[in-house]
Design a protein around this motif. Structure first.
Motif, mmCIF file in Angstrom:
data_model
loop_
_atom_site.group_PDB
_atom_site.id
_atom_site.type_symbol
_atom_site.label_atom_id
_atom_site.label_comp_id
_atom_site.label_asym_id
_atom_site.label_seq_id
_atom_site.Cartn_x
_atom_site.Cartn_y
_atom_site.Cartn_z
ATOM 1 N N THR A 195 -1.317 10.822 2.662
ATOM 2 C CA THR A 195 -2.700 10.674 3.109
ATOM 3 C C THR A 195 -3.456 11.942 2.733
ATOM 4 O OG1 THR A 195 -2.083 9.210 4.919
ATOM 5 C CG2 THR A 195 -4.136 10.465 5.188
ATOM 6 N N VAL A 196 -4.542 11.774 1.971
ATOM 7 C CA VAL A 196 -5.345 12.921 1.553
ATOM 8 C C VAL A 196 -6.709 12.829 2.219
ATOM 9 C CG1 VAL A 196 -6.297 14.231 -0.382
ATOM 10 C CG2 VAL A 196 -4.147 12.968 -0.670
ATOM 11 N N ILE A 197 -7.089 13.912 2.894
ATOM 12 C CA ILE A 197 -8.360 13.966 3.616
ATOM 13 C C ILE A 197 -9.250 15.013 2.962
ATOM 14 C CG2 ILE A 197 -9.482 14.457 5.826
ATOM 15 C CD1 ILE A 197 -6.812 13.668 7.193
ATOM 16 N N LEU A 198 -10.461 14.585 2.547
ATOM 17 C CA LEU A 198 -11.471 15.524 2.058
ATOM 18 C C LEU A 198 -12.525 15.685 3.144
ATOM 19 C CD1 LEU A 198 -12.781 17.110 -0.365
ATOM 20 C CD2 LEU A 198 -14.145 15.036 -0.710
ATOM 21 N N PRO A 199 -12.696 16.881 3.713
ATOM 22 C CA PRO A 199 -13.717 17.056 4.748
ATOM 23 C C PRO A 199 -15.133 16.768 4.235
ATOM 24 C CG PRO A 199 -12.118 18.834 4.865
ATOM 25 C CD PRO A 199 -11.835 18.077 3.599
ATOM 26 N N GLY A 200 -15.885 15.999 5.037
ATOM 27 C CA GLY A 200 -17.290 15.725 4.734
ATOM 28 C C GLY A 200 -18.194 16.609 5.580
ATOM 29 N N ASN A 201 -19.494 16.329 5.534
ATOM 30 C CA ASN A 201 -20.437 17.201 6.247
ATOM 31 C C ASN A 201 -20.269 17.143 7.764
ATOM 32 O OD1 ASN A 201 -21.602 14.528 5.538
ATOM 33 N ND2 ASN A 201 -23.288 15.193 6.863
ATOM 34 N N HIS A 202 -19.693 16.072 8.277
ATOM 35 C CA HIS A 202 -19.460 15.990 9.723
ATOM 36 C C HIS A 202 -18.129 16.609 10.153
ATOM 37 C CE1 HIS A 202 -22.702 13.427 11.439
ATOM 38 N NE2 HIS A 202 -22.880 13.142 10.163
ATOM 39 N N ASP A 203 -17.279 16.969 9.192
ATOM 40 C CA ASP A 203 -15.912 17.393 9.531
ATOM 41 C C ASP A 203 -15.804 18.874 9.816
ATOM 42 O OD1 ASP A 203 -14.321 14.998 9.522
ATOM 43 O OD2 ASP A 203 -14.689 14.895 7.356
ATOM 44 N N THR A 204 -16.740 19.423 10.583
ATOM 45 C CA THR A 204 -16.684 20.846 10.916
ATOM 46 C C THR A 204 -15.449 21.173 11.742
ATOM 47 O OG1 THR A 204 -18.256 20.271 12.655
ATOM 48 C CG2 THR A 204 -19.138 21.358 10.715
ATOM 49 N N VAL B 87 0.850 -1.199 0.000
ATOM 50 C CA VAL B 87 0.000 0.000 0.000
ATOM 51 C C VAL B 87 0.882 1.243 0.000
ATOM 52 C CG1 VAL B 87 -1.686 1.342 1.305
ATOM 53 C CG2 VAL B 87 -1.936 -1.149 1.123
ATOM 54 N N ASN B 88 0.554 2.189 -0.901
ATOM 55 C CA ASN B 88 1.379 3.401 -1.066
ATOM 56 C C ASN B 88 0.791 4.655 -0.426
ATOM 57 O OD1 ASN B 88 1.519 1.816 -4.057
ATOM 58 N ND2 ASN B 88 3.446 2.199 -2.992
ATOM 59 N N GLY B 89 -0.497 4.639 -0.121
ATOM 60 C CA GLY B 89 -1.086 5.858 0.434
ATOM 61 C C GLY B 89 -2.524 5.640 0.842
ATOM 62 N N LEU B 90 -3.129 6.719 1.369
ATOM 63 C CA LEU B 90 -4.471 6.630 1.964
ATOM 64 C C LEU B 90 -5.329 7.811 1.511
ATOM 65 C CD1 LEU B 90 -6.533 5.550 4.125
ATOM 66 C CD2 LEU B 90 -5.255 6.894 5.824
ATOM 67 N N LEU B 91 -6.581 7.503 1.156
ATOM 68 C CA LEU B 91 -7.581 8.521 0.834
ATOM 69 C C LEU B 91 -8.717 8.409 1.840
ATOM 70 C CD1 LEU B 91 -7.942 7.697 -2.989
ATOM 71 C CD2 LEU B 91 -6.492 9.498 -1.998
ATOM 72 N N ILE B 92 -9.057 9.526 2.513
ATOM 73 C CA ILE B 92 -10.182 9.535 3.452
ATOM 74 C C ILE B 92 -11.223 10.488 2.885
ATOM 75 C CG2 ILE B 92 -10.957 9.940 5.819
ATOM 76 C CD1 ILE B 92 -8.082 9.423 6.757
ATOM 77 N N ALA B 93 -12.325 9.924 2.357
ATOM 78 C CA ALA B 93 -13.295 10.712 1.591
ATOM 79 C C ALA B 93 -14.416 11.260 2.475
ATOM 80 C CB ALA B 93 -13.863 9.876 0.447
ATOM 81 N N GLY B 94 -14.032 11.832 3.597
ATOM 82 C CA GLY B 94 -14.987 12.584 4.402
ATOM 83 C C GLY B 94 -15.522 11.882 5.629
ATOM 84 N N ASP B 95 -15.912 12.725 6.609
ATOM 85 C CA ASP B 95 -16.428 12.276 7.895
ATOM 86 C C ASP B 95 -15.400 11.435 8.648
ATOM 87 O OD1 ASP B 95 -18.614 13.721 7.186
ATOM 88 O OD2 ASP B 95 -20.002 12.042 7.052
ATOM 89 N N LEU B 96 -14.194 11.989 8.710
ATOM 90 C CA LEU B 96 -13.156 11.406 9.568
ATOM 91 C C LEU B 96 -13.588 11.571 11.026
ATOM 92 C CD1 LEU B 96 -10.320 10.303 10.222
ATOM 93 C CD2 LEU B 96 -9.437 12.633 9.926
ATOM 94 N N PHE B 97 -13.982 12.805 11.375
ATOM 95 C CA PHE B 97 -14.474 13.075 12.731
ATOM 96 C C PHE B 97 -15.989 13.242 12.705
ATOM 97 C CE2 PHE B 97 -10.087 14.762 12.812
ATOM 98 C CZ PHE B 97 -9.580 13.988 13.838
ATOM 99 N N ASP B 98 -16.626 12.880 13.812
ATOM 100 C CA ASP B 98 -18.083 12.897 13.855
ATOM 101 C C ASP B 98 -18.655 14.283 14.100
ATOM 102 O OD1 ASP B 98 -20.524 11.182 13.843
ATOM 103 O OD2 ASP B 98 -20.783 12.097 15.823
ATOM 104 N N HIS B 99 -17.961 15.086 14.876
ATOM 105 C CA HIS B 99 -18.472 16.413 15.238
ATOM 106 C C HIS B 99 -17.298 17.260 15.720
ATOM 107 C CE1 HIS B 99 -18.109 15.134 19.423
ATOM 108 N NE2 HIS B 99 -18.691 14.006 19.053
#
Ligand SMILES: [Mn+2]
Length: 229
Positions: A74-83, A40-52
């Motif tokens: 590691t690339v993180i895209l904030p989702g609707n919960h990632d305020t 594995v070369n990397g990580l994509l987190i497509a939102g809602d890493l944190f709940d609130h």
């Protein structure tokens, strides 16, 4: 696709909802274990890493420490919960391997070592007017092109008033090798023309616990593997 593209394998996850109380640490460990695998070369987190956004500072610190220790892009895209991430007064430092896509109009990060370009438009307003995947950029030549999007796939905007809608038309018109989706808590392939688009499901909570390992190989193309945690 050109023959010079490097072979790359990425983990694609989303909807971890750290801080929601569903044994988050156990599942973060499991994700990191998969990311640490030699292939594995990397990580994509497509939102809602944190709940609130009231997640404890200790949990935020521990999360970025664990993700930093992989030393893999590691690339993180904030989702609707990632305020917590889209709040402009972030009071924490993120390790250098972590890239958070924060520009409201969307932004790219070029992972030069991997030969991968990743674009995403974060969720600031989870409303029917916000479109995560319309008006996406053209491909960057000579690398694999990935789009990330956190939202609900719908047949058309007429169908309903879903927030953060991603239409099949949006998905059909994109110019990329893979679309890394998030928001739906179930592993799911979305069929839209020639586009390869998947929800990875969620690695935590009460649902089936899944993530994706996606491999980009020249000249074979893209292969998607569901991993059950
Ligand atoms: Mn969501």
């Amino acid at each position: 696709m050109s023959a010079q593209l490097k072979d790359v394998t990425l983990v694609h996850t989303s909807d971890i909802h750290l801080g929601s109380g569903y044994h988050y640490d156990e599942y973060l460990e499991k994700i990191v274990d998969v990311v640490q695998l030699p292939d594995v070369n990397g990580l994509l987190i497509a939102g809602d890493l944190f709940d609130h956004k009231e997640v404890s500072q200790q949990m935020v610190f521990d999360t970025f420490k664990k993700l930093g220790e992989t030393n893999k892009p590691t690339v993180i895209l904030p989702g609707n919960h990632d305020t917590l991430l889209t709040n402009s007064n972030l009071g924490f430092h993120t390790p250098s391997n972590i890239h958070i896509l924060l520009k409201p109009e969307g932004e790219s990060v070029l992972l030069a070592d991997l030969g991968v370009n990743v674009w995403g438009r974060p969720v600031y307003n989870h409303t029917p007017e916000f479109r995560p995947l319309n008006e996406t950029p053209d491909q960057t030549k000579g690398v694999w092109n990935i789009l990330m999007a956190h939202g609900m796939v719908v047949d058309s905007l007429d169908d309903n008033l879903r927030s953060s809608p991603i239409t099949i038309g949006d998905l059909t018109q994109v110019d990329c090798d893979y679309v890394a989706l998030g928001h739906v808590h179930a592993f799911r392939q979305i069929l839209a023309g020639e586009t390869i688009a998947y929800y990875p499901g969620t690695p935590s909570g009460i649902y089936e616990k899944t993530l994706i390992k996606v491999t980009f190989e020249s000249p074979k193309g893209v292969s998607v593997n569901r991993v059950d945690l």
